[in-house]
Enzyme design. Structure first.
Site, PDB file in Angstrom:
ATOM      1  N   PRO A 159      29.556   9.610  62.442  1.00 18.98           N
ATOM      2  CA  PRO A 159      28.545   8.731  63.029  1.00 18.98           C
ATOM      3  C   PRO A 159      27.897   7.799  62.005  1.00 18.98           C
ATOM      4  CG  PRO A 159      28.328  10.928  63.933  1.00 18.98           C
ATOM      5  CD  PRO A 159      29.305  11.024  62.804  1.00 18.98           C
ATOM      6  N   TYR A 160      27.629   8.309  60.807  1.00 21.48           N
ATOM      7  CA  TYR A 160      27.037   7.463  59.772  1.00 21.48           C
ATOM      8  C   TYR A 160      27.992   6.333  59.386  1.00 21.48           C
ATOM      9  CZ  TYR A 160      25.614   5.918  55.134  1.00 21.48           C
ATOM     10  OH  TYR A 160      25.273   5.139  54.060  1.00 21.48           O
ATOM     11  N   ALA A 161      29.237   6.680  59.081  1.00 24.87           N
ATOM     12  CA  ALA A 161      30.198   5.668  58.658  1.00 24.87           C
ATOM     13  C   ALA A 161      30.425   4.629  59.744  1.00 24.87           C
ATOM     14  CB  ALA A 161      31.522   6.332  58.264  1.00 24.87           C
TER      15      ALA A 161
END
Length: 249
Positions: A159-161
């Site tokens: 999710p961050y990437a």
């Protein structure tokens, strides 16, 4: 601290420590009237403001779109102009890529709210002021801080990437949309030696052994790059990877 007459004003979000503080400190040295931002109460951040040399500190939780809008409104009320916006504030979460169920919808929403929607709201609210800045003879400037994990399949979580990859693409789209009055560029750091990276021993080992530069980045390395992009009135739509060459391996 009053804004010096005719000083160009820069807002750096998430700037009480780490990369954001380094960028704010560098821009203050370059002559900008720098406004720093964080989530702490104003009194709690006064030492940061003084150490950085910033003219002001404004608190806001950027996960709340209303507070993001208020941040720009309050800055303009106090300082009357905005010439540079650095969207540095962001949030990460460590979830093994293979643990799909741990990446819950709530995690996805949080990453998108803070890493994509908040910068978008700030840009939309600041657009008119940035366009007025361009009328003085120099294009205004937006810098979005992304990550090398948005370029290659790495990072602390999917999710961050993915949220930062969305920010990268929004950067390019905004560069087309806002030119020539407003330039928009991104910086995509690899591992940077900040409190956020504490405990990432394997990542430190990777950068120290496999990257061509044989070290992790220091916050000033990223600040120097951001300052160079801000100083150049021609470059727009670029995502500059700053990972010591690890992407080459």
């Amino acid at each position: 601290m009053p804004t010096p007459p005719d000083a160009r004003v820069a807002l750096v979000t998430g700037s009480t420590s780490g990369i954001g503080a380094a960028i704010a400190r560098r821009l203050a040295r370059d002559g900008y009237a720098v406004v720093i931002h964080g989530r702490r109460a104003r009194s709690d951040a006064e030492a940061n403001r003084a150490e950085i040399g910033a003219v002001d500190y404004i608190a806001a939780d950027l996960a709340d779109a209303a507070q993001a809008s208020r941040l720009i409104a309050e800055l303009l009320q106090r300082h009357g102009r905005l010439d540079v916006l650095v969207n540095n504030a962001g949030e990460s979460v460590r979830i093994p890529h293979a643990d799909l169920k741990a990446a819950t919808p709530a995690v996805w929403r949080r990453m998108m709210d803070v890493n994509v929607i908040a910068p978008w709201v700030l840009v939309a609210e600041a657009e008119a002021a940035l366009r007025r800045s361009a009328e003085t003879g120099r294009p205004a400037c937006i810098i979005n801080i992304g990550t090398h994990a948005a370029v290659r399949p790495k990072g602390g979580s999917i999710p961050y990437a993915a949220s930062k990859a969305a920010l990268h693409h929004a950067t390019r789209l905004l560069a087309l949309t806002l030119a020539p009055a407003i330039r928009v560029n991104g910086v995509a750091p690899g591992l940077v030696d900040t409190p956020m990276s504490a405990g990432w021993d394997a990542a430190y080992e990777l950068w120290n052994t496999r990257s061509p530069m044989k070290r992790v980045a220091q916050p000033d390395d990223i600040a120097d790059l951001a300052a160079a992009l801000i100083a150049n009135d021609y470059v727009t739509g670029e995502i500059v990877i700053a990972d010591g060459g690890l992407n080459l391996t």
